[in-house]
Motif scaffolding. Structure first.
Motif, mmCIF file in Angstrom:
data_model
loop_
_atom_site.group_PDB
_atom_site.id
_atom_site.type_symbol
_atom_site.label_atom_id
_atom_site.label_comp_id
_atom_site.label_asym_id
_atom_site.label_seq_id
_atom_site.Cartn_x
_atom_site.Cartn_y
_atom_site.Cartn_z
ATOM 1 N N TRP A 204 -2.577 40.316 74.099
ATOM 2 C CA TRP A 204 -3.188 40.591 72.149
ATOM 3 C C TRP A 204 -3.758 41.034 72.676
ATOM 4 O O TRP A 204 -4.574 42.272 71.673
ATOM 5 N N ILE A 206 -6.378 43.332 74.467
ATOM 6 C CA ILE A 206 -5.878 44.836 74.664
ATOM 7 C C ILE A 206 -6.084 45.514 73.968
ATOM 8 O O ILE A 206 -6.010 46.310 72.999
ATOM 9 N N TYR A 207 -4.301 44.650 73.168
ATOM 10 C CA TYR A 207 -3.773 45.442 72.044
ATOM 11 C C TYR A 207 -4.245 46.118 71.062
ATOM 12 O O TYR A 207 -4.065 46.425 70.419
ATOM 13 N N VAL A 208 -4.809 44.935 70.479
ATOM 14 C CA VAL A 208 -5.457 44.763 69.050
ATOM 15 C C VAL A 208 -6.415 46.024 69.019
ATOM 16 O O VAL A 208 -6.626 46.540 68.110
ATOM 17 N N CYS A 209 -6.895 45.807 69.796
ATOM 18 C CA CYS A 209 -8.364 46.807 70.724
ATOM 19 C C CYS A 209 -7.837 47.943 71.054
ATOM 20 O O CYS A 209 -8.647 49.341 71.312
ATOM 21 N N HIS A 210 -7.357 48.223 70.786
ATOM 22 C CA HIS A 210 -6.169 49.580 71.348
ATOM 23 C C HIS A 210 -6.794 50.392 72.709
ATOM 24 O O HIS A 210 -6.844 51.419 73.107
ATOM 25 N N GLY A 211 -7.001 49.183 73.869
ATOM 26 C CA GLY A 211 -7.739 49.479 75.189
ATOM 27 C C GLY A 211 -8.650 48.389 75.214
ATOM 28 O O GLY A 211 -8.972 47.416 74.656
ATOM 29 N N ALA A 287 -11.934 40.621 70.772
ATOM 30 C CA ALA A 287 -11.071 41.156 70.033
ATOM 31 C C ALA A 287 -11.031 40.395 67.996
ATOM 32 O O ALA A 287 -10.689 41.166 67.597
ATOM 33 N N GLN A 291 -11.464 42.147 65.145
ATOM 34 C CA GLN A 291 -9.341 42.016 64.033
ATOM 35 C C GLN A 291 -10.287 41.645 62.642
ATOM 36 O O GLN A 291 -10.019 41.969 62.034
#
Length: 476
Positions: A204, A206-211, A287, A291
């Motif tokens: 999650w 990594i997804y929030v930070c786009h990598g 993250a 976020q």
């Protein structure tokens, strides 16, 4: 004093104040833990809320994500070395910490390090159980709308939290009251499960930070001399999470069937798992900066902030399992051994574990969750207090006893470990001088370097003093 009672094939007479069935050496036939059991127990303990918050909180006090990884790696490498060496006596002789410590401190003097270790274990049990209570409170707030109305404050806590704590304390009692083998079986499932959920949470992040790249974009707030002093202090704080187990690792290793199993199990369960798990907490915290605009180091606060029912249920349950996992093996079990060592005729393992639950309320854990600085302060105090005991144990077993203990004499008020009236003054002097030096350096601001490296200094100094005193005197 009561007359000693006969026990054992050689009819050696053990003193009832120093011996009961739970403190007796585990027979070789009953040492049935293999490397996988040892690894899963450690996996269950490493995945806990305090370890998460301590690692995540490093970012809250100014370190970058990469610096946090360096801190974690340094701390766990030092811990791994200390625990490998201190675990050997437990595996070889099948005896717990509270018996081994009599070799260096004497049967009566041992009550001091045993008492200090018990206090630390009870404190950590309380803190971990409170963190689980917070998670349970979040779950119940979602499942039962009426739960939110139980917000009246009693003795500094809402009724919600008092009820959640009561339920968590009872759950700990059920799992911890059935002895070491029930604990081992629980850890077989708890440790791997927590790691899987933490992996999902990292995905999650990594997804929030786009990598992965943005996770390391947050710059360090610390520079120059301040950075290095804070770095050393942070390493000591992370060590403080496990400083108590650097002392009483024999409580686990006594059930392991071979030195090879305990070394492999600890290598997989402690440094390897920690190096996998703690970066996850750093990723997740990083993250939250992306976020929400600020670091959130308490995982329950993250669940509340995201406000997703399914995530709160799964995440909250994971936090509860993690707390149970570390508490039953890392806190309840050693504290129960410590209590039955101090009061062998009043306690067995089950009674001792129940007393740990009762005493844990007195640690008032809700006072330690306000700011990350509170946790680091407590961790540094624990590391400084227990470091001399670790140093003395290592020096006694490897340099003075040459890895040979006479088991029978550890259960009587006489013989080579008795010292003067049950007190071995060389160990007490080594511990007191080291503690005076460490706390004096902190109180009078004698040296920022000493304060930042207090655990390392404590282990080395106490061990050195102990070896010198025992080489210069016949009757230590």
């Amino acid at each position: 004093m009561n007359q000693p009672v006969a026990h054992g094939h050689d009819n050696f007479r053990y003193d009832p104040l120093l011996y009961n069935a739970d403190l007796a050496p585990v027979p070789a036939a009953r040492r049935d833990w293999n490397w996988f059991n040892m690894a899963t127990v450690w996996m269950g303990m490493v995945h806990n809320v305090v370890a998460y918050e301590a690692a995540a909180g490093l970012m809250a006090v100014g370190f970058s994500a990469l610096q946090c990884l360096y801190i974690i790696g340094t701390a766990y490498l030092a811990l791994c070395v200390a625990m490998w060496f201190n675990a050997r006596s437990g595996t070889r002789y099948g005896i717990p910490f509270c018996v081994i410590i009599r070799s260096s401190f004497g049967p009566r003097g041992a009550m001091i390090p045993i008492g200090l270790r018990a206090i630390c274990a009870i404190f950590w049990f309380s803190v971990q159980a409170y963190a689980a209570s917070q998670a349970l409170n979040a779950i119940l707030s979602i499942l039962w709308p009426g739960w939110a109305h139980l917000d009246h404050v009693v003795a500094g806590q809402s009724i919600q939290m008092w009820l959640a704590m009561a339920m968590m304390w009872a759950l700990h009692g059920v799992i911890g009251a059935h002895g070491v083998h029930r604990i081992r079986n629980f850890e077989l499932y708890a440790g791997p499960l927590v790691l899987v959920v933490a992996g999902v949470a990292s995905a999650w992040a990594i997804y929030v930070c786009h990598g992965v790249g943005p996770l390391f974009d947050q710059p360090s707030q610390l520079h120059g001399t301040t950075l290095w002093l804070k770095f050393g202090s942070a390493v000591t704080s992370i060590i403080g999470i496990w400083a108590s187990y650097a002392v009483n690792i024999p409580d686990l290793s006594r059930f392991v069937r071979s030195q090879r199993d305990q070394v492999i199990g600890q290598a997989i369960g402690l440094p390897l798992t920690a190096i996998l798990f703690t970066p996850m907490s750093i990723f997740i915290t990083s993250a939250t900066v992306v976020q929400f605009g600020y670091p959130i180091w308490n995982p329950v606060d993250i669940l509340v902030r995201i406000d997703n029912t399914a995530l709160t249920l799964v995440g909250g349950a994971t936090i509860i399992i993690a707390a149970l996992s570390v508490n039953v093996a890392g806190n309840i079990m050693p504290a129960a051994y410590d209590l039955l060592s101090i009061f062998p005729r009043q306690f067995d393992f089950n009674r001792g574990s129940k007393m740990v639950l009762f005493l844990g309320i007195g640690a008032v854990p809700w006072l330690w969750f306000d700011h990350p600085e509170n946790i680091y302060m407590v961790l540094n105090v624990i590391a400084s207090t227990l470091a001399p005991i670790t140093g003395i144990m290592l020096a006694d077993y490897y340099f003075i006893r040459r890895q040979v203990l006479q088991l029978n004499w550890l259960y009587v008020f006489s013989g080579p470990y008795h010292g003067r009236n049950g007190w071995r003054m060389s160990a007490l002097a080594s511990m007191l001088v080291t503690l005076f030096f460490l706390y004096g350096a902190q109180i009078f601001h004698m040296s920022a370097l000493i304060n930042s490296m207090s655990w390392f200094v404590g282990v080395a100094l106490s061990g050195l003093i102990y070896v010198i005193l025992n080489y210069r005197t016949r009757n230590a």
